[in-house]
Design a protein around this motif. Structure first.
Motif, PDB file in Angstrom:
ATOM      1  N   LEU A  48      76.648  48.931  42.841  1.00 42.79           N
ATOM      2  CA  LEU A  48      75.470  49.153  43.676  1.00 42.79           C
ATOM      3  C   LEU A  48      75.639  48.598  45.084  1.00 42.79           C
ATOM      4  O   LEU A  48      75.300  49.255  46.070  1.00 42.79           O
ATOM      5  CB  LEU A  48      74.238  48.526  43.020  1.00 42.79           C
ATOM      6  CG  LEU A  48      73.825  49.107  41.664  1.00 42.79           C
ATOM      7  CD1 LEU A  48      72.620  48.353  41.123  1.00 42.79           C
ATOM      8  CD2 LEU A  48      73.506  50.587  41.785  1.00 42.79           C
ATOM      9  N   ASP A  49      76.142  47.392  45.186  1.00 43.14           N
ATOM     10  CA  ASP A  49      76.206  46.744  46.494  1.00 43.14           C
ATOM     11  C   ASP A  49      77.341  47.264  47.361  1.00 43.14           C
ATOM     12  O   ASP A  49      77.418  46.938  48.542  1.00 43.14           O
ATOM     13  CB  ASP A  49      76.318  45.229  46.326  1.00 43.14           C
ATOM     14  CG  ASP A  49      75.083  44.651  45.656  1.00 43.14           C
ATOM     15  OD1 ASP A  49      73.974  44.946  46.128  1.00 43.14           O
ATOM     16  OD2 ASP A  49      75.223  43.949  44.648  1.00 43.14           O
ATOM     17  N   GLN A  50      78.218  48.064  46.787  1.00 36.84           N
ATOM     18  CA  GLN A  50      79.245  48.746  47.573  1.00 36.84           C
ATOM     19  C   GLN A  50      78.879  50.205  47.810  1.00 36.84           C
ATOM     20  O   GLN A  50      79.575  50.905  48.544  1.00 36.84           O
ATOM     21  CB  GLN A  50      80.603  48.667  46.857  1.00 36.84           C
ATOM     22  CG  GLN A  50      81.174  47.260  46.782  1.00 36.84           C
ATOM     23  CD  GLN A  50      82.465  47.217  46.010  1.00 36.84           C
ATOM     24  OE1 GLN A  50      82.535  47.636  44.851  1.00 36.84           O
ATOM     25  NE2 GLN A  50      83.518  46.726  46.635  1.00 36.84           N
ATOM     26  N   GLY A  51      77.799  50.650  47.159  1.00 33.14           N
ATOM     27  CA  GLY A  51      77.399  52.043  47.297  1.00 33.14           C
ATOM     28  C   GLY A  51      78.377  53.002  46.652  1.00 33.14           C
ATOM     29  O   GLY A  51      78.411  54.184  46.984  1.00 33.14           O
ATOM     30  N   ALA A  52      79.185  52.494  45.724  1.00 33.08           N
ATOM     31  CA  ALA A  52      80.179  53.333  45.036  1.00 33.08           C
ATOM     32  C   ALA A  52      79.599  53.738  43.684  1.00 33.08           C
ATOM     33  O   ALA A  52      79.454  52.901  42.790  1.00 33.08           O
ATOM     34  CB  ALA A  52      81.482  52.569  44.860  1.00 33.08           C
ATOM     35  N   MET A  53      79.281  55.013  43.548  1.00 33.49           N
ATOM     36  CA  MET A  53      78.575  55.476  42.363  1.00 33.49           C
ATOM     37  C   MET A  53      79.442  56.438  41.544  1.00 33.49           C
ATOM     38  O   MET A  53      80.341  57.087  42.066  1.00 33.49           O
ATOM     39  CB  MET A  53      77.273  56.175  42.771  1.00 33.49           C
ATOM     40  CG  MET A  53      76.468  55.423  43.826  1.00 33.49           C
ATOM     41  SD  MET A  53      75.960  53.756  43.334  1.00 33.49           S
ATOM     42  CE  MET A  53      74.542  54.157  42.325  1.00 33.49           C
ATOM     43  N   ASN A  54      79.139  56.491  40.252  1.00 35.80           N
ATOM     44  CA  ASN A  54      79.798  57.426  39.328  1.00 35.80           C
ATOM     45  C   ASN A  54      81.314  57.256  39.295  1.00 35.80           C
ATOM     46  O   ASN A  54      82.063  58.234  39.230  1.00 35.80           O
ATOM     47  CB  ASN A  54      79.438  58.877  39.678  1.00 35.80           C
ATOM     48  CG  ASN A  54      77.958  59.154  39.544  1.00 35.80           C
ATOM     49  OD1 ASN A  54      77.336  58.784  38.556  1.00 35.80           O
ATOM     50  ND2 ASN A  54      77.392  59.786  40.556  1.00 35.80           N
ATOM     51  N   GLU A 108      77.469  62.396  55.338  1.00 32.88           N
ATOM     52  CA  GLU A 108      78.382  61.271  55.551  1.00 32.88           C
ATOM     53  C   GLU A 108      78.016  60.115  54.618  1.00 32.88           C
ATOM     54  O   GLU A 108      77.942  58.951  55.017  1.00 32.88           O
ATOM     55  CB  GLU A 108      78.383  60.799  57.008  1.00 32.88           C
ATOM     56  CG  GLU A 108      79.662  60.051  57.365  1.00 32.88           C
ATOM     57  CD  GLU A 108      79.641  59.396  58.733  1.00 32.88           C
ATOM     58  OE1 GLU A 108      80.710  59.301  59.349  1.00 32.88           O
ATOM     59  OE2 GLU A 108      78.562  58.965  59.184  1.00 32.88           O
ATOM     60  N   THR A 109      77.806  60.440  53.352  1.00 27.46           N
ATOM     61  CA  THR A 109      77.380  59.449  52.374  1.00 27.46           C
ATOM     62  C   THR A 109      78.407  58.330  52.249  1.00 27.46           C
ATOM     63  O   THR A 109      79.588  58.572  51.995  1.00 27.46           O
ATOM     64  CB  THR A 109      77.167  60.112  51.002  1.00 27.46           C
ATOM     65  OG1 THR A 109      76.177  61.140  51.137  1.00 27.46           O
ATOM     66  CG2 THR A 109      76.702  59.097  49.978  1.00 27.46           C
ATOM     67  N   VAL A 110      77.946  57.102  52.441  1.00 29.55           N
ATOM     68  CA  VAL A 110      78.827  55.939  52.364  1.00 29.55           C
ATOM     69  C   VAL A 110      77.984  54.728  51.985  1.00 29.55           C
ATOM     70  O   VAL A 110      76.884  54.537  52.503  1.00 29.55           O
ATOM     71  CB  VAL A 110      79.561  55.700  53.707  1.00 29.55           C
ATOM     72  CG1 VAL A 110      78.575  55.510  54.851  1.00 29.55           C
ATOM     73  CG2 VAL A 110      80.493  54.498  53.625  1.00 29.55           C
ATOM     74  N   ALA A 111      78.483  53.947  51.046  1.00 27.66           N
ATOM     75  CA  ALA A 111      77.826  52.701  50.643  1.00 27.66           C
ATOM     76  C   ALA A 111      76.359  52.912  50.275  1.00 27.66           C
ATOM     77  O   ALA A 111      75.507  52.074  50.560  1.00 27.66           O
ATOM     78  CB  ALA A 111      77.947  51.660  51.756  1.00 27.66           C
ATOM     79  N   GLY A 112      76.070  54.041  49.638  1.00 27.60           N
ATOM     80  CA  GLY A 112      74.702  54.317  49.231  1.00 27.60           C
ATOM     81  C   GLY A 112      73.790  54.751  50.360  1.00 27.60           C
ATOM     82  O   GLY A 112      72.583  54.914  50.165  1.00 27.60           O
ATOM     83  N   HIS A 113      74.351  54.938  51.544  1.00 25.11           N
ATOM     84  CA  HIS A 113      73.583  55.408  52.700  1.00 25.11           C
ATOM     85  C   HIS A 113      73.957  56.857  53.007  1.00 25.11           C
ATOM     86  O   HIS A 113      75.058  57.306  52.685  1.00 25.11           O
ATOM     87  CB  HIS A 113      73.876  54.550  53.930  1.00 25.11           C
ATOM     88  CG  HIS A 113      73.301  53.176  53.867  1.00 25.11           C
ATOM     89  ND1 HIS A 113      71.986  52.903  54.177  1.00 25.11           N
ATOM     90  CD2 HIS A 113      73.866  51.988  53.522  1.00 25.11           C
ATOM     91  CE1 HIS A 113      71.766  51.605  54.032  1.00 25.11           C
ATOM     92  NE2 HIS A 113      72.883  51.030  53.632  1.00 25.11           N
ATOM     93  N   ARG A 114      73.052  57.557  53.671  1.00 25.83           N
ATOM     94  CA  ARG A 114      73.318  58.920  54.137  1.00 25.83           C
ATOM     95  C   ARG A 114      72.991  58.987  55.635  1.00 25.83           C
ATOM     96  O   ARG A 114      71.950  59.509  56.043  1.00 25.83           O
ATOM     97  CB  ARG A 114      72.499  59.929  53.330  1.00 25.83           C
ATOM     98  CG  ARG A 114      72.902  59.961  51.857  1.00 25.83           C
ATOM     99  CD  ARG A 114      72.279  61.111  51.102  1.00 25.83           C
ATOM    100  NE  ARG A 114      70.876  60.856  50.810  1.00 25.83           N
ATOM    101  CZ  ARG A 114      70.088  61.707  50.152  1.00 25.83           C
ATOM    102  NH1 ARG A 114      70.574  62.873  49.744  1.00 25.83           N
ATOM    103  NH2 ARG A 114      68.830  61.407  49.912  1.00 25.83           N
ATOM    104  N   PRO A 115      73.898  58.434  56.456  1.00 27.53           N
ATOM    105  CA  PRO A 115      73.613  58.313  57.890  1.00 27.53           C
ATOM    106  C   PRO A 115      73.305  59.632  58.583  1.00 27.53           C
ATOM    107  O   PRO A 115      72.415  59.693  59.442  1.00 27.53           O
ATOM    108  CB  PRO A 115      74.901  57.691  58.447  1.00 27.53           C
ATOM    109  CG  PRO A 115      75.539  57.011  57.292  1.00 27.53           C
ATOM    110  CD  PRO A 115      75.197  57.838  56.098  1.00 27.53           C
ATOM    111  N   PHE A 116      74.038  60.689  58.224  1.00 26.73           N
ATOM    112  CA  PHE A 116      73.819  61.955  58.927  1.00 26.73           C
ATOM    113  C   PHE A 116      72.513  62.626  58.505  1.00 26.73           C
ATOM    114  O   PHE A 116      71.945  63.407  59.272  1.00 26.73           O
ATOM    115  CB  PHE A 116      75.010  62.893  58.719  1.00 26.73           C
ATOM    116  CG  PHE A 116      76.176  62.589  59.633  1.00 26.73           C
ATOM    117  CD1 PHE A 116      76.172  61.477  60.457  1.00 26.73           C
ATOM    118  CD2 PHE A 116      77.282  63.426  59.678  1.00 26.73           C
ATOM    119  CE1 PHE A 116      77.240  61.194  61.307  1.00 26.73           C
ATOM    120  CE2 PHE A 116      78.353  63.160  60.530  1.00 26.73           C
ATOM    121  CZ  PHE A 116      78.333  62.044  61.342  1.00 26.73           C
TER     122      PHE A 116
END
Length: 458
Positions: A47-53, A169-177
């Motif tokens: 979770l804290d790295q936003g790395a899922m599945n 640009e999904t990264v670390a559980g964020h979707r900046p774009f």
């Protein structure tokens, strides 16, 4: 709490644990189920790295002892199920390092708060689009958002950073774009965001392509926007983040259809310099000693030099691995012990450095291209960016733009922001997922205001 309706001696369900890695805590969630053939299957979320599945390749369980194998992470977990089936106590091993880790049953996994992500219905139009880079034979899938006010509108195409990235640009559980596109469209700017080659709905391969190839994909996107009646063809610009900020100038010098470019956390130095600066900055911020940083740099340089010297078809994984291990073997004993810490990730690094993308990035110097950029440029960087450190990169960008005679540029360095342009404490990538903010609101406002000012000038 354990579910009383679930048999105690089973692994099926959700499990949550916290891994302490040198003072950094990482929340991990296991999701285990049974396949139709009776095998236990599952995945891991960090979770804290936003790395899922993250896939678990093999799960073995004899009623008491548990073993999980994750080849992609070079990791394994061995533990023992408690008598009441409520927890698993054991050891997490990764890269030669073993750490205690206890998983406990849970009925609901925690979620990451992302307050900036927009919720439907949106006050603008959203359209799924597909267009083609005919030269490369690649189809590109994306999302076009359009204001509902009368057009035609200024438009931007968003360019992702390195690695296989989706349109958000999904990264670390964020979707900046997603956040950026939402803000800009609400401000009256059309936005096209696109899956990278080989990601989502796009065809092709990321690893077989280079930044130059991605620039061709960008130009195909610009051509698509020009064909849309809702878009002002004289006001189409590019926004590139990280490597995307390297790609945007490559596209801009090839087409007069690009009215402006915005470079977010963009490199101004050759790829090798970026990678060496990045590794040192992250290691230092993580508390590594000068000796550790120096050894890491020496190993990196050894790998980079071999890649630069050798022809692509003659340098193999085995040869590169043998050379690095031989280099480590001749080091003094103290340095050798330090160097062994890096051998755990060596295989993954070697696979990456042999790709066409890496070979191009390693030696590409963006400054000659920046000198040829004649359109307006906005450069935004976070003061705590450890991946593309602004102290070295911003002056290089400015020098190149001025060297080419481009005076229509603005550089903004914002205090307290990291590579993702989030408000942060350390700037470390490990912090990205823990931060609720996706993009600092000041960044969003600066970008929109700058675009609209330049659109009115035309």
């Amino acid at each position: 709490m354990p579910n009383p309706g679930r048999p105690a001696q089973t692994l099926e369900g959700l499990w949550q644990g916290t891994l302490d890695v040198g003072g950094t805590t990482l929340r991990l969630v296991l999701n285990i189920s049974t396949a139709p053939d009776g095998r236990l299957i599952g995945h891991l979320d960090s979770l804290d790295q936003g790395a899922m599945n993250l896939p678990i390749d093999r799960i073995t369980f004899d009623g008491k002892r548990v073993r999980l194998e994750m080849k992609g992470l070079n990791a394994a977990y061995e533990g023992r199920l408690s008598e009441d089936g409520s927890d698993i106590s054991g050891q997490w091993t990764q890269g030669g390092i073993s750490l205690p880790l206890t998983f406990r049953r849970t009925d609901e996994a925690p979620t990451l708060r992302r307050p900036q992500e927009p919720k439907k219905p949106y006050p603008y139009s959203e359209e799924e689009v597909i267009y083609e880079n005919r030269r490369a034979g690649v189809k590109l899938a994306g999302t076009l958002t359009l204001p509902r006010s009368p057009g035609p509108f200024p438009a931007v195409l968003l360019i992702t950073g390195s690695g296989p990235q989706d349109r958000n640009e999904t990264v670390a559980g964020h979707r900046p774009f997603l956040v950026l596109a939402d803000y800009l469209t609400r401000r009256g700017i059309a936005v096209l965001r696109v899956d990278d080659r080989g990601v989502g709905g796009s065809t092709g391969s990321v690893t077989d392509a280079t930044s130059q190839d991605f620039a061709e994909d960008v130009l195909a996107g610009v051509a698509y926007l020009k064909r849309r009646p809702e878009i002002d063809p004289e006001q189409i610009g590019l926004i590139g983040h990280s490597e995307g900020g390297l790609i945007a100038p490559l596209a801009a010098i090839r087409s007069s259809d690009i009215a402006f470019i915005i470079l977010m956390s963009a490199p101004g130095l050759p790829g090798e310099d970026i990678l060496l600066l990045q590794a040192a900055a992250i290691a230092k911020a993580s508390g590594a000693s000068d000796d550790v940083i120096a050894i890491n740099r020496a190993i990196q340089k050894r790998i980079f030099d071999m890649v630069k010297r050798s022809e692509a078809d003659r340098l193999t994984e085995e040869r590169l691995r043998e050379d690095v291990m031989a280099f480590i073997a001749q080091l003094p004993e103290e340095q050798k012990n330090i160097a062994r810490r890096f051998t755990a990730t060596l295989n993954r690094q070697i696979k990456m450095v042999l790709t066409p993308w890496f070979r191009f990035f390693l030696t590409y110097d963006p400054r000659p291209t920046l000198k040829k950029v004649t359109c307006p440029v906005l450069v935004i960087s976070g003061e705590r960016d450890l991946q593309v450190p602004p102290r070295e990169n911003l002056p290089a960008i400015v020098e190149a733009l001025e060297g080419g005679g481009n005076s229509d540029y603005q550089v903004v360095k914002l205090p307290g922001l990291n590579h993702l342009l989030q408000r942060c404490q350390t700037g470390l990538p490990a912090e990205y997922a823990k931060i609720e903010e996706t993009i600092n609101p000041v960044v969003l406002e600066i970008i929109a205001d700058w675009i609209l000012r330049h659109a009115r000038r035309q």
